[in-house]
Design a protein around this motif. Structure first.
Motif, PDB file in Angstrom:
ATOM      1  N   GLN A  73       0.836  -1.191   0.000  1.00  0.00           N
ATOM      2  CA  GLN A  73       0.000   0.000   0.000  1.00  0.00           C
ATOM      3  C   GLN A  73       0.880   1.252   0.000  1.00  0.00           C
ATOM      4  O   GLN A  73       1.994   1.257   0.543  1.00  0.00           O
ATOM      5  N   THR A  74       0.344   2.302  -0.608  1.00  0.00           N
ATOM      6  CA  THR A  74       1.085   3.571  -0.625  1.00  0.00           C
ATOM      7  C   THR A  74       1.268   4.112   0.788  1.00  0.00           C
ATOM      8  O   THR A  74       2.323   4.628   1.141  1.00  0.00           O
ATOM      9  N   LEU A  75       0.215   4.004   1.609  1.00  0.00           N
ATOM     10  CA  LEU A  75       0.243   4.426   3.008  1.00  0.00           C
ATOM     11  C   LEU A  75      -0.425   3.359   3.863  1.00  0.00           C
ATOM     12  O   LEU A  75      -1.353   2.681   3.392  1.00  0.00           O
ATOM     13  N   PRO A  76       0.020   3.222   5.115  1.00  0.00           N
ATOM     14  CA  PRO A  76      -0.679   2.294   6.036  1.00  0.00           C
ATOM     15  C   PRO A  76      -1.966   2.945   6.558  1.00  0.00           C
ATOM     16  O   PRO A  76      -2.057   3.369   7.716  1.00  0.00           O
ATOM     17  N   TYR A  77      -2.978   2.990   5.693  1.00  0.00           N
ATOM     18  CA  TYR A  77      -4.190   3.763   6.018  1.00  0.00           C
ATOM     19  C   TYR A  77      -4.833   3.331   7.330  1.00  0.00           C
ATOM     20  O   TYR A  77      -5.194   4.166   8.166  1.00  0.00           O
ATOM     21  N   THR A  78      -5.018   2.035   7.484  1.00  0.00           N
ATOM     22  CA  THR A  78      -5.733   1.561   8.675  1.00  0.00           C
ATOM     23  C   THR A  78      -4.959   1.857   9.958  1.00  0.00           C
ATOM     24  O   THR A  78      -5.542   2.284  10.970  1.00  0.00           O
ATOM     25  N   ALA A  79      -3.650   1.662   9.942  1.00  0.00           N
ATOM     26  CA  ALA A  79      -2.850   1.927  11.135  1.00  0.00           C
ATOM     27  C   ALA A  79      -2.827   3.417  11.462  1.00  0.00           C
ATOM     28  O   ALA A  79      -2.900   3.822  12.637  1.00  0.00           O
ATOM     29  N   LEU A  80      -2.728   4.251  10.432  1.00  0.00           N
ATOM     30  CA  LEU A  80      -2.720   5.698  10.671  1.00  0.00           C
ATOM     31  C   LEU A  80      -4.034   6.162  11.304  1.00  0.00           C
ATOM     32  O   LEU A  80      -4.051   6.951  12.256  1.00  0.00           O
ATOM     33  N   LEU A  81      -5.160   5.658  10.775  1.00  0.00           N
ATOM     34  CA  LEU A  81      -6.454   6.043  11.329  1.00  0.00           C
ATOM     35  C   LEU A  81      -6.615   5.522  12.759  1.00  0.00           C
ATOM     36  O   LEU A  81      -7.173   6.204  13.623  1.00  0.00           O
ATOM     37  N   ALA A  82      -6.104   4.315  13.023  1.00  0.00           N
ATOM     38  CA  ALA A  82      -6.200   3.767  14.376  1.00  0.00           C
ATOM     39  C   ALA A  82      -5.355   4.578  15.355  1.00  0.00           C
ATOM     40  O   ALA A  82      -5.788   4.845  16.490  1.00  0.00           O
ATOM     41  N   VAL A  83      -4.146   4.991  14.933  1.00  0.00           N
ATOM     42  CA  VAL A  83      -3.302   5.820  15.801  1.00  0.00           C
ATOM     43  C   VAL A  83      -3.979   7.169  16.064  1.00  0.00           C
ATOM     44  O   VAL A  83      -3.981   7.673  17.197  1.00  0.00           O
ATOM     45  N   TYR A  84      -4.567   7.768  15.040  1.00  0.00           N
ATOM     46  CA  TYR A  84      -5.282   9.039  15.207  1.00  0.00           C
ATOM     47  C   TYR A  84      -6.419   8.892  16.230  1.00  0.00           C
ATOM     48  O   TYR A  84      -6.597   9.749  17.096  1.00  0.00           O
ATOM     49  N   THR A  85      -7.161   7.794  16.129  1.00  0.00           N
ATOM     50  CA  THR A  85      -8.296   7.597  17.033  1.00  0.00           C
ATOM     51  C   THR A  85      -7.831   7.406  18.468  1.00  0.00           C
ATOM     52  O   THR A  85      -8.435   7.941  19.406  1.00  0.00           O
ATOM     53  N   VAL A  86      -6.734   6.639  18.656  1.00  0.00           N
ATOM     54  CA  VAL A  86      -6.197   6.454  20.008  1.00  0.00           C
ATOM     55  C   VAL A  86      -5.765   7.794  20.595  1.00  0.00           C
ATOM     56  O   VAL A  86      -6.048   8.110  21.763  1.00  0.00           O
ATOM     57  N   ALA A  87      -5.084   8.625  19.798  1.00  0.00           N
ATOM     58  CA  ALA A  87      -4.617   9.927  20.284  1.00  0.00           C
ATOM     59  C   ALA A  87      -5.778  10.857  20.611  1.00  0.00           C
ATOM     60  O   ALA A  87      -5.693  11.677  21.527  1.00  0.00           O
ATOM     61  N   ALA A  88      -6.885  10.729  19.872  1.00  0.00           N
ATOM     62  CA  ALA A  88      -8.011  11.639  20.054  1.00  0.00           C
ATOM     63  C   ALA A  88      -8.942  11.220  21.180  1.00  0.00           C
ATOM     64  O   ALA A  88      -9.552  12.081  21.824  1.00  0.00           O
ATOM     65  N   LEU A  89      -9.048   9.922  21.445  1.00  0.00           N
ATOM     66  CA  LEU A  89     -10.099   9.462  22.342  1.00  0.00           C
ATOM     67  C   LEU A  89      -9.611   8.771  23.607  1.00  0.00           C
ATOM     68  O   LEU A  89     -10.347   8.725  24.599  1.00  0.00           O
ATOM     69  N   SER A  90      -8.432   8.227  23.615  1.00  0.00           N
ATOM     70  CA  SER A  90      -8.003   7.418  24.753  1.00  0.00           C
ATOM     71  C   SER A  90      -7.375   8.273  25.845  1.00  0.00           C
ATOM     72  O   SER A  90      -6.722   9.288  25.548  1.00  0.00           O
ATOM     73  N   PRO A  91      -7.528   7.879  27.114  1.00  0.00           N
ATOM     74  CA  PRO A  91      -6.850   8.591  28.205  1.00  0.00           C
ATOM     75  C   PRO A  91      -5.349   8.338  28.148  1.00  0.00           C
ATOM     76  O   PRO A  91      -4.874   7.401  27.482  1.00  0.00           O
ATOM     77  N   ALA A  92      -4.599   9.158  28.853  1.00  0.00           N
ATOM     78  CA  ALA A  92      -3.140   9.097  28.774  1.00  0.00           C
ATOM     79  C   ALA A  92      -2.594   7.741  29.218  1.00  0.00           C
ATOM     80  O   ALA A  92      -1.623   7.233  28.630  1.00  0.00           O
ATOM     81  N   ARG A  93      -3.215   7.104  30.231  1.00  0.00           N
ATOM     82  CA  ARG A  93      -2.689   5.843  30.741  1.00  0.00           C
ATOM     83  C   ARG A  93      -2.772   4.722  29.712  1.00  0.00           C
ATOM     84  O   ARG A  93      -2.045   3.728  29.793  1.00  0.00           O
ATOM     85  N   ARG A  94      -3.653   4.871  28.705  1.00  0.00           N
ATOM     86  CA  ARG A  94      -3.740   3.876  27.637  1.00  0.00           C
ATOM     87  C   ARG A  94      -3.148   4.410  26.333  1.00  0.00           C
ATOM     88  O   ARG A  94      -2.632   3.648  25.517  1.00  0.00           O
ATOM     89  N   ARG A  95      -3.240   5.712  26.154  1.00  0.00           N
ATOM     90  CA  ARG A  95      -2.766   6.308  24.902  1.00  0.00           C
ATOM     91  C   ARG A  95      -1.243   6.215  24.772  1.00  0.00           C
ATOM     92  O   ARG A  95      -0.715   5.856  23.714  1.00  0.00           O
ATOM     93  N   LEU A  96      -0.543   6.570  25.834  1.00  0.00           N
ATOM     94  CA  LEU A  96       0.912   6.625  25.755  1.00  0.00           C
ATOM     95  C   LEU A  96       1.544   5.253  25.530  1.00  0.00           C
ATOM     96  O   LEU A  96       2.451   5.100  24.684  1.00  0.00           O
ATOM     97  N   PRO A  97       1.126   4.187  26.259  1.00  0.00           N
ATOM     98  CA  PRO A  97       1.696   2.865  25.944  1.00  0.00           C
ATOM     99  C   PRO A  97       1.395   2.411  24.517  1.00  0.00           C
ATOM    100  O   PRO A  97       2.258   1.807  23.857  1.00  0.00           O
TER     101      PRO A  97
END
Length: 384
Positions: A73-97
């Protein structure tokens, strides 16, 4: 919305399978496409379980790279979207790990693929950008929520303040209406009761009594019309005929009207004396003058209605910074001092920072109402 985003990502990852490929490249077979779709499917639940979806996406991509040699794939679309969602919605204790795990996995993934520094830097850049955009989205959402909450609090505070102002204005209007109507009606009743007796014994006094009733009624109507004119938003009086002039919008009486008040009450047969001691150090504010007038009016109204007094003494004594108003009668003495009239007097005087004393007159005879008001220069009041 999540289903729509997943379908959009599915369309993006389908492009390498739909576009014709060179014979030297890995074939685009159905098992490879199925595994790619399997990596997209968790995105439907990305907002419900962001970290779990990220782990599922990373596992699917690792399985794809290790087990199948399908189109990249040109870009890892699914992984990028999943990382964005974790950064936007998860609390720090789960987001940072989760972010740390993704960062660590980038290095072996690049080493297994091409091993080039260019790919490593590009991967770090796009995943870092996805994480940063997610955090910016979260900060913007939190800021918007804080602004909306602040606006709601201000709206509630403004509504409470408006309700309190309305209550204060209603109380003020009630005091004005009580002072005007109670005084006028009391004078009219006394004059009307004295009228039939005067007709038989002294016709000239009967005529004066009826004149006093008429004058008192007209005065009350004028004051009421002034007040209603102020209450109307346009100040025009609404339902008056066009040819009828609007009443002046100055409902508050002044000390200049005090002699007329005394004269009207004295016409009912009560001997009233008015004494002024000292001189005001400065022109009185209109509010103070109106309060003095209403205090004297309420005191005289109570004399007419309840005291059965033969004489009343009104004394205005000016000090350096205070004005003492005393109304003393020789009537029946103190009765119920909890009526609306005295309550209104206390409220008026308290609004000026003054004090009220009510009780028996000198020697326990009659009734005495004493009011102390701090003097406010009308020029100071205008300048505030």
């Amino acid at each position: 919305m999540d289903v729509g985003v997943a379908l959009l990502v599915q369309a993006a990852v389908t492009i390498p399978f739909a576009v014709p490929r060179a014979a030297s490249l890995p074939p685009a077979d159905w098992p490879s496409y199925g595994l790619t779709t399997l990596g997209v499917l968790p995105l439907v639940w990305r907002r419900r379980a962001p970290v779990t979806v990220l782990l599922a996406v990373l596992a699917a991509q690792a399985l794809y790279g290790l087990a199948w040699n399908g189109p990249g794939q040109t870009l890892p679309y699914t992984a990028l979207l999943a990382v964005y969602t974790v950064a936007a919605l998860s609390p720090a204790r789960r987001r940072l790990p989760a972010a740390a795990l993704t960062l660590v996995l980038i290095f072996p993934s690049v080493a297994f693929n091409s091993g080039e520094a260019r790919e490593l830097l590009f991967s770090l850049l796009v995943f870092g950008a996805a994480y940063a955009f997610g955090r910016l989205s979260r900060i913007r959402r939190d800021y918007t929520a804080a602004v909306e909450d602040r606006a709601a609090q201000l709206e509630r505070a403004n509504r409470i303040e408006a309700e309190q102002a309305t209550a204060r204005e209603r109380a003020r209007i009630a005091r004005e209406m009580h002072d005007i109507l109670s005084h006028a009606v009391s004078i009219m009743i006394v004059q009307a009761e004295a009228g039939p007796v005067a007709v038989r014994t002294a016709p000239e006094r009967a005529e004066a009594a009826f004149d006093a009733i008429s004058e008192t009624g007209r005065d009350a109507m004028v004051q009421l019309r002034r007040m209603l004119g102020v209450l109307r938003e346009d100040g025009s009086g609404g339902g008056r005929a066009a040819a009828e002039p609007a009443p002046p919008l100055h409902p508050q009486p002044t000390l200049a009207e005090l002699p007329g008040l005394v004269e009207r009450v004295a016409a009912g047969g009560v001997e009233i004396g008015c004494v002024t001691a000292g001189r005001p150090p400065a022109p009185l504010s209109l509010d103070t003058q109106a309060t003095v007038y209403r205090v004297v009016q309420e005191a005289l109204t109570n004399v007419v209605r309840h005291a059965a007094a033969g004489s009343v003494l009104i004394r205005l004594e000016y000090g350096p910074d205070t004005l003492e108003v005393t109304v003393t009668d020789d009537g029946r003495g103190p009765g119920d001092s909890t009526g609306h009239g005295l309550v209104g007097v206390r409220e008026r005087v308290a609004a000026h920072g003054g004090t009220v004393t009510a009780g028996p007159g000198p020697g326990g005879r009659g009734f005495r109402l004493a009011v102390r008001l701090p003097l406010v220069d009308s020029r100071t009041e205008v300048g505030r």
